[in-house]
Design a protein around this motif. Structure first.
Motif, PDB file in Angstrom:
ATOM      1  N   LEU A 128       0.827  -1.209   0.000  1.00 37.19           N
ATOM      2  CA  LEU A 128       0.000   0.000   0.000  1.00 37.19           C
ATOM      3  C   LEU A 128       0.861   1.258   0.000  1.00 37.19           C
ATOM      4  O   LEU A 128       0.621   2.198  -0.763  1.00 37.19           O
ATOM      5  CB  LEU A 128      -0.933  -0.010   1.219  1.00 37.19           C
ATOM      6  N   LEU A 178      -4.990   3.664  -7.049  1.00 35.86           N
ATOM      7  CA  LEU A 178      -4.415   3.002  -5.886  1.00 35.86           C
ATOM      8  C   LEU A 178      -4.871   1.547  -5.827  1.00 35.86           C
ATOM      9  O   LEU A 178      -4.082   0.626  -5.614  1.00 35.86           O
ATOM     10  CB  LEU A 178      -4.858   3.752  -4.630  1.00 35.86           C
ATOM     11  N   ARG A 179      -6.153   1.345  -6.045  1.00 36.12           N
ATOM     12  CA  ARG A 179      -6.699  -0.005  -5.987  1.00 36.12           C
ATOM     13  C   ARG A 179      -6.111  -0.869  -7.100  1.00 36.12           C
ATOM     14  O   ARG A 179      -5.769  -2.032  -6.879  1.00 36.12           O
ATOM     15  CB  ARG A 179      -8.227   0.047  -6.094  1.00 36.12           C
ATOM     16  N   LEU A 182      -2.620  -1.904  -6.174  1.00 36.12           N
ATOM     17  CA  LEU A 182      -2.639  -2.963  -5.156  1.00 36.12           C
ATOM     18  C   LEU A 182      -2.915  -4.316  -5.785  1.00 36.12           C
ATOM     19  O   LEU A 182      -2.248  -5.309  -5.508  1.00 36.12           O
ATOM     20  CB  LEU A 182      -3.716  -2.666  -4.103  1.00 36.12           C
TER      21      LEU A 182
ATOM     22  N   GLN B  50     -13.464  -3.297  -1.368  1.00 34.55           N
ATOM     23  CA  GLN B  50     -12.036  -2.995  -1.310  1.00 34.55           C
ATOM     24  C   GLN B  50     -11.770  -1.522  -1.039  1.00 34.55           C
ATOM     25  O   GLN B  50     -10.832  -1.169  -0.328  1.00 34.55           O
ATOM     26  CB  GLN B  50     -11.356  -3.428  -2.608  1.00 34.55           C
ATOM     27  N   ILE B  54      -9.457  -0.012   1.840  1.00 32.61           N
ATOM     28  CA  ILE B  54      -8.271   0.795   1.562  1.00 32.61           C
ATOM     29  C   ILE B  54      -8.289   2.067   2.411  1.00 32.61           C
ATOM     30  O   ILE B  54      -7.284   2.448   3.008  1.00 32.61           O
ATOM     31  CB  ILE B  54      -8.175   1.137   0.056  1.00 32.61           C
ATOM     32  N   LEU B  61      -2.587   3.496   8.752  1.00 31.99           N
ATOM     33  CA  LEU B  61      -1.181   3.687   8.407  1.00 31.99           C
ATOM     34  C   LEU B  61      -0.664   5.013   8.965  1.00 31.99           C
ATOM     35  O   LEU B  61       0.397   5.076   9.574  1.00 31.99           O
ATOM     36  CB  LEU B  61      -1.052   3.663   6.888  1.00 31.99           C
TER      37      LEU B  61
END
Lengths: 187, 91
Positions: A128, A178-179, A182, B50, B54, B61
């Motif tokens: 990520l 981003l997805r 990943l 998803q 995320i 994070l």
């Protein structure tokens, strides 16, 4: 002149420097800039110490000063944002056909992370982070402000001088990107 | 073709609404549009799941970076405190 009963600058470094530094580095990922920021925060705080009313804790007050400085940096990084929006719109064509259908090669697929607590999956977190670094600066800035600072959409738009419509284009595009990264990296 | 029919087949629009749902708010009409689309589109259902995940991970994070603490070296800190003392003495 100095509200010494409320603030204790002699102890600032001991009490807050590491905290402020960690706060800064997690948001701007630039060591030197983060150090400079910590110093700037203390100096700026001294200058306006007389305005401190003790309504919040010393640390909260210093952190608020830091946060404003970080937003300044975001703003500088994001100049030219409107151009980036155009790129974002155009590149969206990569993901979808004209009629809005997914292109087959971009179909989201199960990554095996959906149900088994990926929050504590170290490797996935590393992927990520790598994928986030690949994002264009400006998208990452908008994305970061939203998720890290939990800023209101109105604030972000004002700070970065971006229209609300463009804000959503960027958010949408960032997530698609981003997805996809990943999925590509993880599977 | 009505607007409703358009959304049923429009994944670009649906994923946009998913993002809007996650960090903003949907109008009643948008909610309905998305609901109908997701009912019939398994690909976007995967995206929906998803995407929420995320966001959670990204927030986690940032939080953990803050807690796990990078820290400054002592020399830098000493210099910093000296500067602060200098400023204090000026006044």
């Amino acid at each position: 002149m100095l509200a010494t009963s409320l603030l204790n600058p002699h102890k600032w470094v001991d009490n807050h420097a590491d905290y402020l530094y960690a706060y800064a580095i997690s948001r701007i990922s630039d060591d030197e800039q983060a150090r400079d920021l910590v110093q700037e925060v203390f100096l700026a705080a001294l200058e306006k110490a007389d305005k401190f009313e003790g309504k919040s804790s010393e640390r909260t007050w210093l952190t608020a000063i830091l946060k404003n400085k970080i937003i300044d940096i975001y703003r500088k990084r994001s100049s030219g944002l409107n151009n980036a929006v155009k790129v974002a719109e155009k590149e969206q064509e990569d993901f979808f056909y004209d009629d809005g259908h997914w292109r087959e090669e971009h179909y989201p697929r199960e990554m095996g992370i959906e149900d088994n607590d990926p929050l504590h999956n170290k490797e996935f977190n590393q992927v990520l982070q790598r994928c986030m670094k690949k994002l264009p600066d400006l998208w990452l800035t908008v994305f970061t402000m939203k998720h890290m600072e939990d800023e209101s959409t109105e604030n972000i738009c004002t700070e970065l001088k971006v229209s609300s419509a463009n804000f959503w284009v960027i958010i949408h595009r960032t997530k698609l990107n981003l997805r996809a990264c990943l999925q590509k990296t993880w599977i | 073709m009505g607007a409703l029919k358009k959304i049923i087949y429009n994944c670009k629009r649906a994923t946009f609404l998913i993002e809007k749902k996650l960090i903003g708010r949907l109008t009643l009409r948008e909610k309905m549009e998305l609901h109908i689309h997701l009912f019939g589109c398994s690909v976007c259902r995967v995206f929906d799941k998803q995407s929420a995940l995320i966001n959670q991970m990204v927030q986690q994070l940032f939080k953990s970076t803050k807690d796990n603490g990078a820290h400054l070296d002592d020399t830098f800190k000493q210099d910093l405190q000296h500067r602060i003392e200098d400023e204090l003495n000026k006044n």
